[in-house]
Design an enzyme around this catalytic site. Sequence first.
Site, PDB file in Angstrom:
ATOM      1  N   GLY A 240       0.787  -1.237   0.000  1.00 23.37           N
ATOM      2  CA  GLY A 240       0.000   0.000   0.000  1.00 23.37           C
ATOM      3  C   GLY A 240       0.810   1.273   0.000  1.00 23.37           C
ATOM      4  O   GLY A 240       0.248   2.371  -0.055  1.00 23.37           O
ATOM      5  N   ARG A 284       2.807  -1.042  -6.552  1.00 21.65           N
ATOM      6  CA  ARG A 284       2.958   0.315  -7.095  1.00 21.65           C
ATOM      7  C   ARG A 284       4.376   0.864  -6.902  1.00 21.65           C
ATOM      8  O   ARG A 284       4.949   1.441  -7.813  1.00 21.65           O
ATOM      9  CB  ARG A 284       1.965   1.241  -6.393  1.00 21.65           C
ATOM     10  CG  ARG A 284       1.872   2.619  -7.003  1.00 21.65           C
ATOM     11  CD  ARG A 284       0.994   3.538  -6.157  1.00 21.65           C
ATOM     12  NE  ARG A 284      -0.270   2.948  -5.813  1.00 21.65           N
ATOM     13  CZ  ARG A 284      -1.373   3.015  -6.565  1.00 21.65           C
ATOM     14  NH1 ARG A 284      -1.348   3.683  -7.692  1.00 21.65           N
ATOM     15  NH2 ARG A 284      -2.497   2.442  -6.175  1.00 21.65           N
ATOM     16  N   ARG A 319      -6.667   4.894 -14.856  1.00 22.67           N
ATOM     17  CA  ARG A 319      -6.598   5.442 -13.485  1.00 22.67           C
ATOM     18  C   ARG A 319      -7.228   6.827 -13.349  1.00 22.67           C
ATOM     19  O   ARG A 319      -7.990   7.053 -12.409  1.00 22.67           O
ATOM     20  CB  ARG A 319      -5.151   5.462 -12.978  1.00 22.67           C
ATOM     21  CG  ARG A 319      -4.497   4.070 -12.962  1.00 22.67           C
ATOM     22  CD  ARG A 319      -3.209   4.023 -12.174  1.00 22.67           C
ATOM     23  NE  ARG A 319      -3.462   4.186 -10.762  1.00 22.67           N
ATOM     24  CZ  ARG A 319      -3.272   5.299 -10.096  1.00 22.67           C
ATOM     25  NH1 ARG A 319      -2.792   6.371 -10.683  1.00 22.67           N
ATOM     26  NH2 ARG A 319      -3.551   5.351  -8.817  1.00 22.67           N
ATOM     27  N   CYS A 350     -15.097   7.631 -26.625  1.00 24.34           N
ATOM     28  CA  CYS A 350     -16.389   8.319 -26.671  1.00 24.34           C
ATOM     29  C   CYS A 350     -17.046   8.330 -25.290  1.00 24.34           C
ATOM     30  O   CYS A 350     -18.065   7.676 -25.061  1.00 24.34           O
ATOM     31  CB  CYS A 350     -17.287   7.619 -27.691  1.00 24.34           C
ATOM     32  SG  CYS A 350     -18.844   8.462 -27.904  1.00 24.34           S
ATOM     33  N   TYR A 379      -0.623  -0.576 -12.579  1.00 24.78           N
ATOM     34  CA  TYR A 379      -2.054  -0.504 -12.894  1.00 24.78           C
ATOM     35  C   TYR A 379      -2.284   0.334 -14.164  1.00 24.78           C
ATOM     36  O   TYR A 379      -3.240   1.094 -14.250  1.00 24.78           O
ATOM     37  CB  TYR A 379      -2.843   0.051 -11.689  1.00 24.78           C
ATOM     38  CG  TYR A 379      -2.494  -0.663 -10.406  1.00 24.78           C
ATOM     39  CD1 TYR A 379      -2.884  -1.977 -10.201  1.00 24.78           C
ATOM     40  CD2 TYR A 379      -1.713  -0.046  -9.417  1.00 24.78           C
ATOM     41  CE1 TYR A 379      -2.524  -2.662  -9.041  1.00 24.78           C
ATOM     42  CE2 TYR A 379      -1.352  -0.720  -8.261  1.00 24.78           C
ATOM     43  CZ  TYR A 379      -1.755  -2.022  -8.078  1.00 24.78           C
ATOM     44  OH  TYR A 379      -1.401  -2.693  -6.939  1.00 24.78           O
TER      45      TYR A 379
HETATM   46  N1  LLP Z   1      -1.420  -7.143  -1.921  1.00 26.75           N
HETATM   47  C1  LLP Z   1      -2.751  -7.216  -2.077  1.00 26.75           C
HETATM   48  C2  LLP Z   1      -3.484  -8.291  -1.431  1.00 26.75           C
HETATM   49  C3  LLP Z   1      -3.402  -6.250  -2.860  1.00 26.75           C
HETATM   50  O1  LLP Z   1      -4.721  -6.319  -3.002  1.00 26.75           O
HETATM   51  C4  LLP Z   1      -2.648  -5.232  -3.491  1.00 26.75           C
HETATM   52  C5  LLP Z   1      -3.312  -4.236  -4.338  1.00 26.75           C
HETATM   53  C6  LLP Z   1      -1.254  -5.207  -3.310  1.00 26.75           C
HETATM   54  C7  LLP Z   1      -0.677  -6.192  -2.507  1.00 26.75           C
HETATM   55  C8  LLP Z   1      -0.364  -4.188  -3.946  1.00 26.75           C
HETATM   56  O2  LLP Z   1      -0.566  -2.923  -3.426  1.00 26.75           O
HETATM   57  P1  LLP Z   1       0.342  -1.683  -3.878  1.00 26.75           P
HETATM   58  O3  LLP Z   1       1.737  -1.905  -3.402  1.00 26.75           O
HETATM   59  O4  LLP Z   1       0.322  -1.625  -5.366  1.00 26.75           O
HETATM   60  O5  LLP Z   1      -0.296  -0.511  -3.255  1.00 26.75           O
HETATM   61  N2  LLP Z   1      -5.824  -0.272  -9.512  1.00 26.75           N
HETATM   62  C9  LLP Z   1      -5.627   0.587  -8.359  1.00 26.75           C
HETATM   63  C10 LLP Z   1      -4.892  -0.125  -7.234  1.00 26.75           C
HETATM   64  C11 LLP Z   1      -5.568  -1.403  -6.787  1.00 26.75           C
HETATM   65  C12 LLP Z   1      -4.775  -2.115  -5.722  1.00 26.75           C
HETATM   66  C13 LLP Z   1      -5.338  -3.460  -5.466  1.00 26.75           C
HETATM   67  N3  LLP Z   1      -4.573  -4.233  -4.535  1.00 26.75           N
HETATM   68  C14 LLP Z   1      -4.885   1.848  -8.800  1.00 26.75           C
HETATM   69  O6  LLP Z   1      -4.638   1.978  -9.997  1.00 26.75           O
HETATM   70  O7  LLP Z   1      -4.585   2.709  -7.983  1.00 26.75           O
END
Ligand code: LLP
Length: 426
Positions: A240, A284, A319, A350, A379
């Site tokens: 996160g 991310r 996004r 569109c 993403y």
């Molecule tokens: N672990 C789990 C169980 C997750 O659900 C996620 C992301 C991560 C790890 C990775 O999290 P990160 O390090 O990327 O914050 N499409 C959205 C983000 C959706 C995240 C879903 N889960 C966007 O474009 O902001």
Amino acid sequence: MFTIKNHLEKRNGHLIIGGVDTVDLVEEFGTPLYVTNEQRIRDNYRRYHQAFPEADLYYAAKANNNLTIMRILAQEGAGADVFSDGELYLALLAGIPREKILFNGNSKTDRELEMAVETGVRVSVDSLDELHTLSRIASSQKKTMDIALRVNPDVSPVTHPKISTGLKTSKFGIPHKEVVEAYKEAVELEGINPIGMHCHIGSQILDTSPFSETINRMMDLVEQVTRLGVELEFLDIGSGLGIPYKKGEVAPTPQDLSDIVLPIFRKRSQAIGVDIKLVIEPGRYLLGDTTILLTSVNTMKKAAKKFVGVDAGFNLLIRPAMYDSYHHVVVANKVAAPVSSIYTVVGPICETGDILAHDRELPAVEKDDIVAILDAGAYGFCMSSQYNGRPRCAEILVNEGKVDVIRKAENFDDLMAKQLVPARFL
Ligand code: LLP
């Protein structure tokens, strides 16, 4: 050479990524075009690893599942958080060892659970119902599955509501107040070996306090479950960590996260008397800033706003439309030019919501200029579609002046690839 942002530089008025001039890339490959800098992926991974030397990093494959990119992370030593059978397939193909793969998912099919059993990866079980299904499938194959239970910790991160995952009302995980009972049940079930605990509170989090709340809550649960006699081998706190998309935005670094999480984790592990592995699932942070999306200006329009009409829209980067996300944009062939006006960059889809960048100060923009949308590596392509009958674009990898195509652009045949036309329509 001057730096624009992180690894992005400017030379002769052009945007440079991985030592390669973006204007040359567009001449060779056209637009739209996703361009990723290999070295930046490696540097991001190493920075994270350095901050958490004893932890395992399971790359969140959902952030970007290009096989070459997953191979780069596999080479760096990453495991994988996979959320579907397809992501599991890709992670194994990328060379990630099965014992470093955690199969997550809140609504897995029986077929997906069978694949988890057949491949011998670990499973994060999201509900009691799933626990029973997995027990049945594993014992019918005379296998025992190493599992974690996914906890809903009821922690509120300050982020977009659509990417908060650990709120009480969210669909993910077992409510934290019911988790101890769930472990009691898990230890009794045939084919189930509960060795881990898992949670994830959300994404693009710019404040460290939700993480300290989370680690404390999870260590409370580790303590209670240990007292039951369950021997936990790992605690996976998800991920996160946000990144700064906007100029001036400040995001905590992996080291900031580590400074918050590790002292609590170590102190409480010692007090409880357990020796467990910490697992983190960054997506991310590892990929976000490694990639730009290059898009050409098709048309300019002066109406209520000055619209820059480009050839990429939410078909390729959803996004901004989906989460009102900010992505910084620069004019790649005019990075040294002074600001001239305020523009709104829109895609060719569109839909009124197909806006990539609202009201941005840019140099004088003209038809055929190249706009670079920054921080598109997480993403981005993986959430693309063929909406409006638009084949997806190519992906390029650059590294210290070298250029490789890592995904060919689709064409009209790909729009038809899996369609069948019954004989009576021929
Ligand atoms: N672990 C789990 C169980 C997750 O659900 C996620 C992301 C991560 C790890 C990775 O999290 P990160 O390090 O990327 O914050 N499409 C959205 C983000 C959706 C995240 C879903 N889960 C966007 O474009 O902001």
